[in-house]
Design an enzyme around this catalytic site. Sequence first.
Site, PDB file in Angstrom:
ATOM      1  N   PRO A 194       0.788  -1.227   0.000  1.00  0.00           N
ATOM      2  CA  PRO A 194       0.000   0.000   0.000  1.00  0.00           C
ATOM      3  C   PRO A 194       0.828   1.290   0.000  1.00  0.00           C
ATOM      4  O   PRO A 194       1.864   1.366   0.656  1.00  0.00           O
ATOM      5  CB  PRO A 194      -0.816  -0.096   1.298  1.00  0.00           C
ATOM      6  CG  PRO A 194      -0.099  -1.079   2.147  1.00  0.00           C
ATOM      7  CD  PRO A 194       0.536  -2.046   1.190  1.00  0.00           C
ATOM      8  N   ASN A 195       0.322   2.222  -0.763  1.00  0.00           N
ATOM      9  CA  ASN A 195       0.861   3.586  -0.893  1.00  0.00           C
ATOM     10  C   ASN A 195       2.146   3.684  -1.716  1.00  0.00           C
ATOM     11  O   ASN A 195       2.620   4.782  -1.993  1.00  0.00           O
ATOM     12  CB  ASN A 195       1.068   4.244   0.493  1.00  0.00           C
ATOM     13  CG  ASN A 195      -0.223   4.280   1.288  1.00  0.00           C
ATOM     14  OD1 ASN A 195      -1.231   4.781   0.785  1.00  0.00           O
ATOM     15  ND2 ASN A 195      -0.235   3.719   2.491  1.00  0.00           N
ATOM     16  N   ARG A 200       5.008  10.907  -2.656  1.00  0.00           N
ATOM     17  CA  ARG A 200       4.730  10.601  -1.260  1.00  0.00           C
ATOM     18  C   ARG A 200       5.980  10.844  -0.400  1.00  0.00           C
ATOM     19  O   ARG A 200       7.016  10.199  -0.617  1.00  0.00           O
ATOM     20  CB  ARG A 200       4.362   9.122  -1.174  1.00  0.00           C
ATOM     21  CG  ARG A 200       4.265   8.580   0.212  1.00  0.00           C
ATOM     22  CD  ARG A 200       4.225   7.054   0.213  1.00  0.00           C
ATOM     23  NE  ARG A 200       4.018   6.601   1.570  1.00  0.00           N
ATOM     24  CZ  ARG A 200       4.294   5.391   2.005  1.00  0.00           C
ATOM     25  NH1 ARG A 200       4.784   4.492   1.180  1.00  0.00           N
ATOM     26  NH2 ARG A 200       4.083   5.065   3.244  1.00  0.00           N
ATOM     27  N   TYR A 232      11.138   8.808   0.916  1.00  0.00           N
ATOM     28  CA  TYR A 232      11.077   7.767  -0.120  1.00  0.00           C
ATOM     29  C   TYR A 232      11.669   8.183  -1.468  1.00  0.00           C
ATOM     30  O   TYR A 232      11.685   7.383  -2.399  1.00  0.00           O
ATOM     31  CB  TYR A 232       9.617   7.314  -0.304  1.00  0.00           C
ATOM     32  CG  TYR A 232       9.023   6.728   0.961  1.00  0.00           C
ATOM     33  CD1 TYR A 232       9.517   5.542   1.486  1.00  0.00           C
ATOM     34  CD2 TYR A 232       7.982   7.370   1.649  1.00  0.00           C
ATOM     35  CE1 TYR A 232       9.005   5.003   2.663  1.00  0.00           C
ATOM     36  CE2 TYR A 232       7.448   6.832   2.820  1.00  0.00           C
ATOM     37  CZ  TYR A 232       7.968   5.655   3.307  1.00  0.00           C
ATOM     38  OH  TYR A 232       7.462   5.115   4.465  1.00  0.00           O
ATOM     39  N   ASN A 245       8.038  -5.687  -1.004  1.00  0.00           N
ATOM     40  CA  ASN A 245       7.929  -4.562  -0.081  1.00  0.00           C
ATOM     41  C   ASN A 245       6.450  -4.483   0.300  1.00  0.00           C
ATOM     42  O   ASN A 245       5.632  -3.906  -0.424  1.00  0.00           O
ATOM     43  CB  ASN A 245       8.400  -3.252  -0.726  1.00  0.00           C
ATOM     44  CG  ASN A 245       8.414  -2.106   0.280  1.00  0.00           C
ATOM     45  OD1 ASN A 245       7.875  -2.232   1.386  1.00  0.00           O
ATOM     46  ND2 ASN A 245       9.011  -0.986  -0.094  1.00  0.00           N
ATOM     47  N   ALA A 299       3.199  -0.892   4.724  1.00  0.00           N
ATOM     48  CA  ALA A 299       2.631  -0.882   6.082  1.00  0.00           C
ATOM     49  C   ALA A 299       2.156  -2.267   6.533  1.00  0.00           C
ATOM     50  O   ALA A 299       2.170  -2.573   7.734  1.00  0.00           O
ATOM     51  CB  ALA A 299       1.488   0.123   6.156  1.00  0.00           C
ATOM     52  N   GLU A 308      12.636  -9.644   1.511  1.00  0.00           N
ATOM     53  CA  GLU A 308      11.895  -8.480   2.012  1.00  0.00           C
ATOM     54  C   GLU A 308      12.723  -7.225   1.774  1.00  0.00           C
ATOM     55  O   GLU A 308      13.913  -7.211   2.096  1.00  0.00           O
ATOM     56  CB  GLU A 308      11.648  -8.660   3.515  1.00  0.00           C
ATOM     57  CG  GLU A 308      11.001  -7.458   4.186  1.00  0.00           C
ATOM     58  CD  GLU A 308      10.827  -7.649   5.697  1.00  0.00           C
ATOM     59  OE1 GLU A 308      11.174  -8.734   6.226  1.00  0.00           O
ATOM     60  OE2 GLU A 308      10.361  -6.695   6.343  1.00  0.00           O
ATOM     61  N   HIS A 338      12.787  -2.774   2.005  1.00  0.00           N
ATOM     62  CA  HIS A 338      12.209  -1.481   2.374  1.00  0.00           C
ATOM     63  C   HIS A 338      13.107  -0.385   1.846  1.00  0.00           C
ATOM     64  O   HIS A 338      14.338  -0.521   1.856  1.00  0.00           O
ATOM     65  CB  HIS A 338      12.047  -1.350   3.895  1.00  0.00           C
ATOM     66  CG  HIS A 338      11.139  -2.396   4.450  1.00  0.00           C
ATOM     67  ND1 HIS A 338       9.776  -2.335   4.314  1.00  0.00           N
ATOM     68  CD2 HIS A 338      11.410  -3.556   5.082  1.00  0.00           C
ATOM     69  CE1 HIS A 338       9.232  -3.411   4.859  1.00  0.00           C
ATOM     70  NE2 HIS A 338      10.205  -4.181   5.328  1.00  0.00           N
ATOM     71  N   SER A 340      13.186   2.747   3.162  1.00  0.00           N
ATOM     72  CA  SER A 340      13.735   3.441   4.328  1.00  0.00           C
ATOM     73  C   SER A 340      14.303   2.427   5.327  1.00  0.00           C
ATOM     74  O   SER A 340      13.986   1.232   5.264  1.00  0.00           O
ATOM     75  CB  SER A 340      12.637   4.277   4.995  1.00  0.00           C
ATOM     76  OG  SER A 340      11.597   3.429   5.483  1.00  0.00           O
ATOM     77  N   ARG A 347      13.194   4.378  12.459  1.00  0.00           N
ATOM     78  CA  ARG A 347      11.932   5.130  12.477  1.00  0.00           C
ATOM     79  C   ARG A 347      11.088   4.725  13.700  1.00  0.00           C
ATOM     80  O   ARG A 347      11.625   4.201  14.676  1.00  0.00           O
ATOM     81  CB  ARG A 347      11.207   4.910  11.141  1.00  0.00           C
ATOM     82  CG  ARG A 347      12.079   5.361   9.943  1.00  0.00           C
ATOM     83  CD  ARG A 347      11.391   5.145   8.622  1.00  0.00           C
ATOM     84  NE  ARG A 347      10.180   5.974   8.515  1.00  0.00           N
ATOM     85  CZ  ARG A 347       9.251   5.803   7.568  1.00  0.00           C
ATOM     86  NH1 ARG A 347       9.408   4.843   6.658  1.00  0.00           N
ATOM     87  NH2 ARG A 347       8.192   6.577   7.536  1.00  0.00           N
ATOM     88  N   ARG A 351       7.344   0.329  13.401  1.00  0.00           N
ATOM     89  CA  ARG A 351       7.944  -0.166  12.148  1.00  0.00           C
ATOM     90  C   ARG A 351       9.073  -1.168  12.403  1.00  0.00           C
ATOM     91  O   ARG A 351       9.684  -1.687  11.468  1.00  0.00           O
ATOM     92  CB  ARG A 351       8.485   1.004  11.308  1.00  0.00           C
ATOM     93  CG  ARG A 351       7.410   1.938  10.818  1.00  0.00           C
ATOM     94  CD  ARG A 351       7.982   3.002   9.878  1.00  0.00           C
ATOM     95  NE  ARG A 351       7.133   4.186   9.895  1.00  0.00           N
ATOM     96  CZ  ARG A 351       6.044   4.349   9.140  1.00  0.00           C
ATOM     97  NH1 ARG A 351       5.670   3.410   8.296  1.00  0.00           N
ATOM     98  NH2 ARG A 351       5.325   5.450   9.230  1.00  0.00           N
TER      99      ARG A 351
HETATM  100  C1  DQA Z   1       8.303   0.979   3.758  1.00  0.00           C
HETATM  101  C2  DQA Z   1       8.394   1.187   5.270  1.00  0.00           C
HETATM  102  C3  DQA Z   1       7.048   0.959   5.933  1.00  0.00           C
HETATM  103  O1  DQA Z   1       7.156   1.152   7.333  1.00  0.00           O
HETATM  104  C4  DQA Z   1       6.031   1.953   5.385  1.00  0.00           C
HETATM  105  O2  DQA Z   1       4.764   1.698   5.944  1.00  0.00           O
HETATM  106  C5  DQA Z   1       5.982   1.991   3.915  1.00  0.00           C
HETATM  107  C6  DQA Z   1       7.219   1.861   3.143  1.00  0.00           C
HETATM  108  C7  DQA Z   1       9.629   1.314   3.056  1.00  0.00           C
HETATM  109  O3  DQA Z   1       9.804   0.863   1.926  1.00  0.00           O
HETATM  110  O4  DQA Z   1      10.472   2.030   3.603  1.00  0.00           O
HETATM  111  O5  DQA Z   1       4.925   2.213   3.315  1.00  0.00           O
HETATM  112  O6  DQA Z   1       8.003  -0.390   3.511  1.00  0.00           O
END
Ligand code: DQA
Length: 138
Positions: free
Chosen positions: A10-11, A18, A23, A72, A75, A96, A98, A100, A105, A109
């Site tokens: 998501p997102n 964003r 990011y 990825n 959330a 996996e 990410h 960030s 953070r 997370r």
């Molecule tokens: C994320 C880190 C997650 O905590 C966050 O909710 C994201 C992006 C990252 O790629 O850094 O949406 O997965």
Amino acid sequence: MKKLIIINGPNLNLLGKREPEIYGGETFDSFLEKIQSKYVNVQIDYFQSNIEGELINKIQEVGFSYDGIVLNAAAYTHTSVGIGDAIKAIETPVVEVHISNTFAREAFRHQSYISPNAKGVILGFGLQSYILAIESFL
Ligand code: DQA
């Protein structure tokens, strides 16, 4: 030819606009084009969804025939027992990623339902995290 898929949660469809300070300013489409032309001898498919069940459906669909999944889960990483179970249920290894450094953070997370079932975890290198994950499968 190796078959890999990048699955984004998501997102991540909003990459580029964003929270660019976290990011980055590049859209995923532009990044994807670059990596697909860099790795011409690898099939790199892409799927993004904001919906947890669609992510699980895709993991199940590719999870017995692909050579690797770069995931990825965004959330859902921190909340989804269902995605964690899906990774346990399939044969294809999952890396996996990410963008960030989630450990630098908020505390919520720091928890991942993906990590215990993943082959490995790469985080904190911006979009380069995806390239490192692809390299790990080659
Ligand atoms: C994320 C880190 C997650 O905590 C966050 O909710 C994201 C992006 C990252 O790629 O850094 O949406 O997965």
